[in-house]
Design an enzyme around this catalytic site. Sequence first.
Site, PDB file in Angstrom:
ATOM      1  CG  ASP A  13       6.500  10.189 -26.905  1.00  0.00           C
ATOM      2  OD1 ASP A  13       5.356   9.705 -27.053  1.00  0.00           O
ATOM      3  OD2 ASP A  13       7.347   9.688 -26.142  1.00  0.00           O
ATOM      4  CG  ASN A  61       3.143   3.814 -33.335  1.00  0.00           C
ATOM      5  OD1 ASN A  61       3.390   4.824 -33.960  1.00  0.00           O
ATOM      6  ND2 ASN A  61       3.556   3.635 -32.083  1.00  0.00           N
TER       7      ASN A  61
END
Length: 233
Positions: A13, A61
């Site tokens: 991340d 996503n």
Amino acid sequence: MERCPKHIAIIMDGNGRWAKKQGKPRTAGHYKGSENVREIAICANRLGVEVLTLYAFSTENWIRPQEEVNYLMKLPAVFFERYLKELMENNIRVSMIGEIDAFPLDTRNVLLSAIERTRNNTGMVLNFAMNYGSRREITLACREIAEEVKSGIKQIDDINEDDISKHLMTAIYPDVDFMIRTSGECRLSNFLLWQLAYAEFYFTDVAWPDFTPDEFKKAIEVYNNRHRRYGGL
Ligand code: V0D
């Protein structure tokens, strides 16, 4: 290092935030993040890690801006163009979990050819989680087991935990020993829920592009220290 976790999973991340901080587009962060995949994969292989599972693209996503998704779809090709030779030299085998059928055909072909070309390597497995979601994975496993019951090859009362593990996308890999998430969030975000049942967790504020091999080794040392403590009991 005396003990090395066999299976490490990483939520990579902070790429977008890393880029924004430098006044660059989010895609620049993804690119830098992919360079770091190479760094950490080579380091992990040297340390003797058996499986390194990297969360590259989650089922969630897709809701990102179209041009960002398009860029991400091109990354595997860019990555292999630059690093396939090195992966071969380091004896690293590429693997994947997730539903890659949803990816554009050219991306899918790159992924399949990387798996194929590294198939006989005997070093670390570099396992990319692509269009992966853990609840979806467990749901698909349930469907497969239900089919086995329906067809009569399995009895309901005989379904056990190992059956479920064997129907997950990670069936051939051991459970995860160590889970790392970079860039400050302390959540699992639908990543390997079943497989992380007994894992150690490590959360760091360092963004993925800044998560160097030294940071990685530091994390493994934390893992080892925790295990030394249990050992003493
Ligand atoms: C972006 C940080 C390598 C996380 C790393 C399509 C987000 C860089 C790959 C890759 C991504 C995947 C499979 C493969 C070879 C390389 C990758 C995606 C995103 C999603 F076989 N980096 N990388 N794939 N990022």
